[in-house]
Design an enzyme around this catalytic site. Structure first.
Site, PDB file in Angstrom:
ATOM      1  N   LEU A 109      16.591  52.985  23.131  1.00  0.00           N
ATOM      2  CA  LEU A 109      16.578  51.624  23.623  1.00  0.00           C
ATOM      3  C   LEU A 109      17.943  51.222  24.177  1.00  0.00           C
ATOM      4  CD1 LEU A 109      14.456  49.781  20.911  1.00  0.00           C
ATOM      5  CD2 LEU A 109      13.722  51.111  22.899  1.00  0.00           C
ATOM      6  N   GLY A 154      15.000  55.416  20.166  1.00  0.00           N
ATOM      7  CA  GLY A 154      13.846  55.236  21.038  1.00  0.00           C
ATOM      8  C   GLY A 154      13.409  56.503  21.749  1.00  0.00           C
ATOM      9  N   ASN A 178      17.839  56.875  14.139  1.00  0.00           N
ATOM     10  CA  ASN A 178      19.122  56.598  13.496  1.00  0.00           C
ATOM     11  C   ASN A 178      19.499  55.120  13.492  1.00  0.00           C
ATOM     12  OD1 ASN A 178      19.450  56.560  16.275  1.00  0.00           O
ATOM     13  ND2 ASN A 178      21.587  57.175  16.171  1.00  0.00           N
ATOM     14  N   GLU A 179      18.515  54.248  13.582  1.00  0.00           N
ATOM     15  CA  GLU A 179      18.783  52.810  13.701  1.00  0.00           C
ATOM     16  C   GLU A 179      19.707  52.263  12.610  1.00  0.00           C
ATOM     17  OE1 GLU A 179      16.002  54.219  14.361  1.00  0.00           O
ATOM     18  OE2 GLU A 179      15.142  53.368  16.191  1.00  0.00           O
TER      19      GLU A 179
END
Lengths: 303, 303
Positions: A109, A154, A178-179
């Protein structure tokens, strides 16, 4: 946070995002002249190229949005339009997704879509992210991700939306959700897709630590299905696709729907709430601060 | 039943419980003088020792209730009080759970709390078992079980409640939910926690046969995450904890809650019914007989 990121993947999210922060089309230092001219819906600079071979029924969708195939609102819109066209084309039975950019499948993202944007704009963006996943995860086509580069966040979501994942056998490439490393949280449908792929325990560990797996480790836990030398990724995907298309379509499609419908319905029945949750979360001062710190860290690493 | 137990784990539930039946505080033959003096809520003999390092934010909880860290009503009460204190302490971000007793992590639920007790007393006990699991499985802290000995039944449940399990690399230590071997049944939330960790099929096999896995086998099926030499267990847990605490707290906690909430809610919405079910089951003549036979078998093995 910088330590975490340095210690994480060898060539991962932070690496590709550092390129992103330089090339961002929001007025930062631009290396490529055409970026500063780029307008929304500029059809002379398509971010996605699709080649459909009607004789085999296989389409190859190439992501070609430098520097890192970021999933921006424009990119996602183009992606969804292309997916819908292929879905409605009766001659198209299978889809291979790959990248034209060296070392990167997709960096995920576009952070610039989440940083310093109005709530309405964030909501518009999130709806497009949902749409990408709904169309891909629920596609009737047989879908194969030919992961020829790193694929955090994403990008990982996109690849786990496919039926099958073939990755380049390069330990410098990494993939994962890995957010949490950035102080943000993968939404429940990211989590559901990961659980469906690697199982609950592996998903819990992966998500809480925000792990990026090297290609070999990704194979070990089943995040990807196969590793091949990079120059064989696309040809292997084509060969694999023939096997998938050898199965009678209707039987394969009903089976796929049976497997995936509950997960899809969970988002469908909560779409607006999910958008609201995302917008409230991402527009929080503390989260915006996390994102700003992350962007500044990237800028200072690049300098 | 004796055969099953002899053929099961090399050093397992039966071994540690044989020590239990000798050292029981309910008037049986006592080897240790302090046992016959032990009163409920005796604060001079804490069963649990907690050391919190406020600079690292890591607490180490040591179970020190000889002979086998049985989960009695007193033990569980002390455990929950300690957990709650740590949970409310803003300087505490991570928790390592380990044992001070040689060869034993915890032998599990104290059988004397279930044998020959009134229904009300059984209900009080079961509520404490639920509370231990709810507090541990749902903790906001990063939790690591440093399993430095055998860990059957309730001991296994405790370790499964943590985020991560490191076990001593000793094939003589075993771990598993072996309730069926004693003619009793692991409740649905024990099952849910096991399924969440090792997957459905492995959980079904494990629970139906009441399997105890040696440490190496436990690693193979993913019941534990890592094996290290026993003398490196605590230091490895500390190193691992630093990695967990390097992830932004709020992101890790929201992710953990997203993963675990459905499982926790299943018990929360059925707590009273679960207690009722347990009490009706455990007070049945046939089940009491199973427990009596088991205790007698242990006494005769010791003699």
């Amino acid at each position: 946070m910088a330590n975490v990121l340095r210690n994480s993947a060898k060539f991962g999210f932070s690496g590709v995002l550092s390129q992103l922060s330089i090339h961002s089309r929001h007025g930062r230092e631009c290396v490529s002249p055409c970026f500063s001219l780029q307008q929304r819906n500029n059809s002379t600079s398509t971010k996605i190229k699709v080649d459909l071979d009607s004789s085999t029924g296989v389409a190859v969708l190439r992501m070609q949005s430098p520097p890192v195939n970021s999933l921006s609102l424009d990119f996602l819109t183009e992606f969804c339009i292309n997916l819908e066209k292929l879905e409605m084309d009766r001659s198209c039975r299978g889809l291979i997704i790959t990248s034209t950019l060296s070392k990167v499948f997709s960096a995920g993202l576009d952070i610039m879509e989440m940083y310093g944007k109005s709530p309405e704009r964030c909501g518009e963006f999130w709806k497009a992210v949902q749409e990408m996943w709904l169309k891909l995860y629920g596609s009737n086509m047989a879908t194969i991700a030919a992961v020829n580069g790193s694929s955090p966040a994403g990008g990982c979501l996109m690849s786990i939306g496919c039926d099958y994942r073939i990755m380049a056998d390069n330990p410098r490439y990494s993939i994962g959700l890995n957010e949490t490393q950035l102080g943000i949280v993968a939404p429940f449908w990211f989590k559901d897709t990961l659980v469906n792929t690697v199982g609950n325990r592996a998903a819990e560990l992966s998500l809480e630590l925000g792990l990026l797996y090297s290609a070999p480790d990704a194979l070990k836990i089943g995040l990807v299905d196969q590793l091949v030398p990079e120059d064989q990724v696309l040809s292997t995907a084509q060969d694999t696709m023939s096997k998938w298309l050898a199965v009678p379509d209707h039987a394969r499609q009903i089976t796929k729907s049976m497997m995936r419908k509950p997960t899809i319905d969970k988002l469908l029945s909560n779409r607006e709430a999910d958008i609201t949750n995302f917008v409230s979360f991402i527009t929080k001062d503390s989260i915006q601060k996390s994102l700003r710190m992350y962007l500044e860290m990237l800028k200072s690493r690049k300098a």
